[in-house]
Design a protein around this motif. Structure first.
Motif, PDB file in Angstrom:
ATOM      1  N   UNK A 177       5.775  37.529  -5.210  1.00  0.00           N
ATOM      2  CA  UNK A 177       7.029  37.024  -5.786  1.00  0.00           C
ATOM      3  C   UNK A 177       8.151  37.070  -4.763  1.00  0.00           C
ATOM      4  N   UNK A 178       8.268  38.196  -4.061  1.00  0.00           N
ATOM      5  CA  UNK A 178       9.342  38.358  -3.078  1.00  0.00           C
ATOM      6  C   UNK A 178       9.215  37.411  -1.904  1.00  0.00           C
ATOM      7  N   UNK A 179       8.020  37.325  -1.327  1.00  0.00           N
ATOM      8  CA  UNK A 179       7.836  36.492  -0.138  1.00  0.00           C
ATOM      9  C   UNK A 179       7.866  35.000  -0.453  1.00  0.00           C
ATOM     10  N   UNK A 180       7.200  34.597  -1.512  1.00  0.00           N
ATOM     11  CA  UNK A 180       7.234  33.179  -1.888  1.00  0.00           C
ATOM     12  C   UNK A 180       8.626  32.778  -2.359  1.00  0.00           C
ATOM     13  N   UNK A 181       9.312  33.726  -3.033  1.00  0.00           N
ATOM     14  CA  UNK A 181      10.690  33.465  -3.444  1.00  0.00           C
ATOM     15  C   UNK A 181      11.605  33.309  -2.244  1.00  0.00           C
ATOM     16  N   UNK A 182      11.401  34.133  -1.213  1.00  0.00           N
ATOM     17  CA  UNK A 182      12.193  34.041   0.014  1.00  0.00           C
ATOM     18  C   UNK A 182      11.968  32.702   0.704  1.00  0.00           C
ATOM     19  N   UNK A 183      10.702  32.272   0.771  1.00  0.00           N
ATOM     20  CA  UNK A 183      10.384  30.977   1.391  1.00  0.00           C
ATOM     21  C   UNK A 183      11.069  29.848   0.640  1.00  0.00           C
ATOM     22  N   UNK A 184      10.983  29.885  -0.684  1.00  0.00           N
ATOM     23  CA  UNK A 184      11.598  28.839  -1.513  1.00  0.00           C
ATOM     24  C   UNK A 184      13.108  28.817  -1.337  1.00  0.00           C
ATOM     25  N   UNK A 185      13.725  30.004  -1.339  1.00  0.00           N
ATOM     26  CA  UNK A 185      15.177  30.106  -1.193  1.00  0.00           C
ATOM     27  C   UNK A 185      15.630  29.545   0.154  1.00  0.00           C
ATOM     28  N   UNK A 191      14.135  27.383   2.126  1.00  0.00           N
ATOM     29  CA  UNK A 191      13.889  25.948   2.294  1.00  0.00           C
ATOM     30  C   UNK A 191      14.717  25.084   1.346  1.00  0.00           C
ATOM     31  N   UNK A 192      15.270  25.668   0.294  1.00  0.00           N
ATOM     32  CA  UNK A 192      16.066  24.871  -0.647  1.00  0.00           C
ATOM     33  C   UNK A 192      17.566  25.046  -0.465  1.00  0.00           C
ATOM     34  N   UNK A 193      17.987  26.083   0.253  1.00  0.00           N
ATOM     35  CA  UNK A 193      19.414  26.315   0.463  1.00  0.00           C
ATOM     36  C   UNK A 193      19.823  25.833   1.856  1.00  0.00           C
ATOM     37  N   UNK A 194      20.661  24.810   1.958  1.00  0.00           N
ATOM     38  CA  UNK A 194      21.069  24.270   3.266  1.00  0.00           C
ATOM     39  C   UNK A 194      21.755  25.300   4.162  1.00  0.00           C
ATOM     40  N   UNK A 212      14.457  30.369   9.501  1.00  0.00           N
ATOM     41  CA  UNK A 212      13.181  29.669   9.684  1.00  0.00           C
ATOM     42  C   UNK A 212      12.104  30.677  10.068  1.00  0.00           C
ATOM     43  N   UNK A 213      12.412  31.544  11.027  1.00  0.00           N
ATOM     44  CA  UNK A 213      11.447  32.573  11.428  1.00  0.00           C
ATOM     45  C   UNK A 213      11.193  33.564  10.301  1.00  0.00           C
ATOM     46  N   UNK A 214      12.224  33.850   9.503  1.00  0.00           N
ATOM     47  CA  UNK A 214      12.039  34.741   8.365  1.00  0.00           C
ATOM     48  C   UNK A 214      11.102  34.122   7.331  1.00  0.00           C
ATOM     49  N   UNK A 240      22.519  34.318  -5.218  1.00  0.00           N
ATOM     50  CA  UNK A 240      23.495  34.225  -6.300  1.00  0.00           C
ATOM     51  C   UNK A 240      23.803  32.765  -6.621  1.00  0.00           C
ATOM     52  N   UNK A 241      23.943  31.948  -5.578  1.00  0.00           N
ATOM     53  CA  UNK A 241      24.213  30.529  -5.761  1.00  0.00           C
ATOM     54  C   UNK A 241      23.047  29.846  -6.488  1.00  0.00           C
ATOM     55  N   UNK A 242      21.851  30.244  -6.122  1.00  0.00           N
ATOM     56  CA  UNK A 242      20.652  29.678  -6.746  1.00  0.00           C
ATOM     57  C   UNK A 242      20.573  30.051  -8.230  1.00  0.00           C
ATOM     58  N   UNK A 243      20.884  31.322  -8.533  1.00  0.00           N
ATOM     59  CA  UNK A 243      20.836  31.781  -9.931  1.00  0.00           C
ATOM     60  C   UNK A 243      21.911  31.089 -10.790  1.00  0.00           C
ATOM     61  N   UNK A 244      23.101  30.941 -10.207  1.00  0.00           N
ATOM     62  CA  UNK A 244      24.183  30.298 -10.962  1.00  0.00           C
ATOM     63  C   UNK A 244      23.886  28.822 -11.233  1.00  0.00           C
TER      64      UNK A 244
END
Length: 313
Positions: free
Chosen positions: A42-50, A52-55, A63-65, A304-308
């Motif tokens: 959940x944490x790692x896939x969530x980090x990847x999604x966050x 790649x979706x947040x400019x 990117x390295x993270x 926070x921006x993603x959750x809002x």
């Protein structure tokens, strides 16, 4: 003792002793490790999604993270499902082919992790010490090339190690004192002289560790000198804060690996090594995204921006 594969009966399956032989603990450990594995994915896939979706997170550092998060989730997936299965199954066995694949993937992801941590140190060096040239040195093309080179080198190293180990004959015993096909316990089962293979493993591991540790130490020494020359306390604080999460991950990863491999080999150390292995193969992949999300201001703002944005207007 047989010296070639032709004059002995080749082992077709290995038996994993697992993390513990105490039946009363297996149910509790299954629940614990299932929880850790769920948090890891959940944490790692969530980090990847966050990322790649947040400019705002479309920078070389993140990117390295995201690549590190992919590596951590893959690293954990290579051995944790088998560990969970062994807590429930009465027969803790693994086929010869599956053992080869598991060792190859563990070597691959372990090497990738080392090289990525070194690249991330160089990224921080460039950002703090050469800010005007940062986007020239760390362009999108350069970042992709660095990751491609990392995986190419890791695949080559994994193929060298795994090929060297499994070209040896294995004719019994077939009991691995571990919960996955790690190099030291598997090598002990070979029915031939392992001195040459041990030398290959030592040289390969030493070169990777020395190379990555040298880059990390040199980068942070240069960063420290640069930060000390800054006149503004706010600038010093900002520069050091961008390094804090990376330094925490480096200490956790290299600390556990060094503790495991630096101590003299003995029968008791093998049991101890199993629990240290849990830390760097299961626990650290879970902690990495938590460290970056809890200690990184940009990630917290993006989250926070993603959750809002998900809330009904």
């Amino acid at each position: 003792m047989c010296t070639t594969v032709e004059n002995c009966t080749q082992v077709t399956r290995f038996v994993l002793l697992g993390l513990t032989e105490q039946e009363g603990l297996k149910g509790t450990l299954f629940v614990l490790f299932l929880f850790i594995y769920s948090v890891t994915l959940t944490g790692n896939l969530g980090m990847i999604t966050l990322i790649h979706t947040d400019p705002q997170l479309h920078t070389p550092m993140y990117f390295f993270l995201s690549v590190l998060s992919f590596t951590d989730s893959s690293f954990s997936t290579v051995n944790t499902p088998k560990l969970l299965e062994n807590f429930l199954a009465s027969s803790q066995s693994i086929s010869f082919a599956a053992c080869v694949v598991q060792m190859a993937l563990m070597s691959l992801h372990g090497t990738v992790e080392c090289l990525l941590l070194a690249i991330m140190a160089y990224d921080r060096l460039t950002a703090i010490c050469h800010p005007l040239l940062y986007h020239t040195f760390m362009s999108q093309r350069s970042c992709i090339q660095l990751v491609a080179a990392t995986y190419t080198a890791s695949v080559a190293n994994s193929a060298l190690l795994t090929g060297s180990i499994f070209k040896l004959p294995y004719c019994g015993p077939n009991i691995i004192n571990h919960y996955f096909c790690d190099i030291p316990p598997v090598l002990r089962l070979a029915c031939a002289d392992t001195a040459e293979v041990e030398a290959i493993i030592f040289i390969s591991s030493a070169l990777i560790i020395l190379f990555t540790v040298t880059i990390i130490l040199a980068s942070y020494a240069y960063i420290l000198v640069t930060v000390c020359r800054m006149r503004s306390l706010a600038a010093q604080s900002k520069a050091l804060s961008t390094c804090a999460s990376h330094l925490a991950i480096i200490c956790l990863f290299y600390g556990s690996v060094t503790f495991m491999y630096a101590q003299p080999s003995s029968p008791s150390s093998m049991d101890q090594n199993k629990f240290v292995s849990v830390f760097y193969t299961v626990v650290i992949p879970m902690l990495n995204p938590l460290i970056y999300s809890l200690r990184n201001k940009d990630v917290k703002i993006a989250l926070k921006r993603r959750c809002l944005s998900k809330l009904p207007s």
